[in-house]
Design a protein around this motif. Structure first.
Motif, mmCIF file in Angstrom:
data_model
loop_
_atom_site.group_PDB
_atom_site.id
_atom_site.type_symbol
_atom_site.label_atom_id
_atom_site.label_comp_id
_atom_site.label_asym_id
_atom_site.label_seq_id
_atom_site.Cartn_x
_atom_site.Cartn_y
_atom_site.Cartn_z
ATOM 1 N N HIS A 209 -8.494 -25.555 12.984
ATOM 2 C CA HIS A 209 -9.259 -25.463 14.231
ATOM 3 C C HIS A 209 -9.282 -24.013 14.698
ATOM 4 O O HIS A 209 -8.577 -23.161 14.147
ATOM 5 N N ASP A 211 -9.021 -21.837 18.510
ATOM 6 C CA ASP A 211 -8.705 -22.047 19.923
ATOM 7 C C ASP A 211 -9.951 -21.653 20.720
ATOM 8 O O ASP A 211 -10.714 -20.786 20.294
ATOM 9 N N HIS A 266 -7.145 -21.740 12.138
ATOM 10 C CA HIS A 266 -5.733 -21.922 11.781
ATOM 11 C C HIS A 266 -5.345 -23.386 11.848
ATOM 12 O O HIS A 266 -6.055 -24.213 12.422
ATOM 13 N N PRO A 438 -5.733 -28.297 20.598
ATOM 14 C CA PRO A 438 -6.017 -29.606 20.066
ATOM 15 C C PRO A 438 -4.918 -30.585 20.454
ATOM 16 O O PRO A 438 -3.771 -30.213 20.550
HETATM 17 FE FE LIG Z 1 -4.453 -23.314 17.851
#
Ligand SMILES: [Fe+2]
Ligand SMILES: O=C(O)CCC(=O)C(=O)O
Length: 454
Positions: A209, A211, A266, A438
């Motif tokens: 994902h 951020d 990441h 997440p």
């Molecule tokens: Fe993250």
């Protein structure tokens, strides 16, 4: 000669799902340039020193979008105290949560001179106290957690000035839009994987994902398991480095920089017997501040790639796109809160899954206040092979749904209908927050699944 092979992963972004090329090779150690260690001491130096620091940060932001900071000014003692508070929180016998989260509250922002009026302007939800209700029996939990949050808020405000310089703007460029910024802090626990399951496909972690806010300050313990995508689409092993914090760029800053800065893809896995702990802090601008691509990143050859948008709006847009289905790049079971989705049938979904599909690590946010429902139709045909765990489906279904509903603070017993998703209880604590990162409810779901496999 070995040739590099690539695959595509799906990433959730403000504009829906985007495909990203990634190498199929395992993670390798990064080079010095890919994930540099940057000494932050000059942040308090002369303008010349701050500019030199900005140019190092610019280079890192344009490369992997990921770097480590040394001499960041946050006392190690405070970090260790926070870690031990986090461990105490997660160790509670009846604790089912694998995250604790807090966000910006003007009452604990030392720079806010009039918290009452700040709250009165309705720019934040006045939920400052309920998150602490379930922790008042833990001595020092609130004080230490707030103090760690405040020290990262102060650091982030200094760092955003350096980012302004790195973007070619004046260093006070963002001052007006960081008075009540996005500042979400999490404690995260990734349970260890029991021995028996070690050779299975089960993973505890967060799938690939990015951020969403401007940047993240991350403290990770010594477990390892954080992987970041390089500019060449190769996975890098972002090993913990003693005495440093990780900084990674988020989607909003990438947008503001007209894609010059990279929002780092990441993911995290805990593939060891022991627990892994991390403490991220997500920093963004004032939620209502509408921002456009900074002028220094726009010219005739580089027209703005983004419409003006606010951090809050972007977060909502992401929420909308993300709540439709919770899925990961690797696994096939999807959870959804879409209103017209079919009724959930978790047992059928589990039966149809491959073993690896049981390791759910969706890279998605959970919409606040709405409980998840399972969209069993999303189990892809490919997943119907290798159903070694089929006989356990019913039990797994019960465990997964109970764990999910508990974590969402929803009434236990049944999955909700999608026509009428349940509302999370008002006083829920420790929920993954909108705009923070997440959801990690999955770690506990996995713990439930793993315990069944024993
Ligand atoms: Fe993250
Ligand atoms: O646990 C970590 O090391 C990183 C967590 C993370 O990427 C996130 O919460 O967005």
């Amino acid at each position: 000669m070995s040739t590099q092979t690539y695959t595509q992963i799906e990433l959730l972004s403000a504009n829906g799902t985007v495909l990203r090329r990634v190498s199929t090779a395992g993670p390798r150690l990064p080079t010095e340039d890919e994930t540099p260690i940057i000494d932050l001491a000059p942040i308090d130096g002369t303008l010349g020193e701050r500019k030199a620091l900005a140019s190092r940060i610019k280079a890192a932001s344009e490369n992997t979008g990921f770097f480590n900071i040394r001499n960041h000014g946050i006392p190690n003692e405070l970090i260790q105290n926070s870690l031990s508070q986090a461990k105490t929180f997660f160790d509670q016998p009846l604790n089912l949560k694998e995250t604790f989260s807090m966000r910006y509250d003007p009452r604990i922002d030392p720079t806010c001179t009039d918290p009452r009026s700040a709250l009165g302007q309705g720019k934040f939800r006045e939920d400052g106290d309920y998150i602490w209700k379930g922790t008042s029996h833990l001595p020092g939990f609130r004080e230490v957690t707030v103090s760690f949050w405040q020290s990262r808020l102060a650091l982030a405000r200094k760092l955003v000035c350096i980012f302004a310089l790195a973007l070619g703007e004046r260093e006070d460029n963002f001052d007006d839009i960081t008075s009540h910024p996005g500042a979400d802090a999490l404690y995260i626990h990734y349970p260890g994987i029991p021995d028996v399951a070690a050779d299975s496909d089960i993973d505890v972690g967060i799938g690939s994902h990015t951020d969403i806010q401007c940047f993240t300050l991350l403290w990770q313990d010594n477990s390892g398991g954080l992987q970041v995508l390089s500019a060449q689409d190769e996975w890098l092993d972002a090993r913990p480095i003693e005495g440093t914090l990780v900084v990674n760029i988020g989607d909003f800053l990438q947008g503001l920089s007209n894609n010059k800065f990279k929002s780092t893809v990441h993911g995290v896995y805990n593939r060891q017997l022991d627990s892994r702990y991390s403490m991220p802090f997500f920093f963004g601008f004032n939620p209502e501040a509408v921002c456009k691509v900074v002028p220094s990143c726009v010219d005739d050859e580089h027209p703005p790639l983004y419409e003006p948008i606010s951090c809050g709006e972007e977060t909502c847009r992401e929420d909308d796109s993300k709540t439709e289905s919770f899925s990961s790049d690797e696994y096939n079971v999807r959870f959804t809160t879409k209103l017209d989705a079919p009724l959930p049938d978790i047992e059928e979904a589990v039966s149809a899954c491959s073993e690896s599909s049981l390791a759910l690590t969706p890279s998605a946010w959970l919409r606040e206040g709405v409980c998840p429902v399972l969209d069993s139709e999303s189990v892809t045909p490919a997943a119907a092979e290798r159903c070694g765990l089929k006989p356990l489906a019913q039990e797994l279904a019960a465990s997964v749904s109970t764990a999910m509903l508990n974590l969402m603070e929803c009434p236990e017993g049944t999955w909700q209908t999608i026509q009428q998703p349940c509302l999370a209880k008002e006083e829920s604590i420790g929920m993954p927050r909108r705009g923070s990162g997440p959801g990690l409810v999955w770690a506990a779901v996995l713990a439930a699944v793993a315990s069944l496999l024993l």
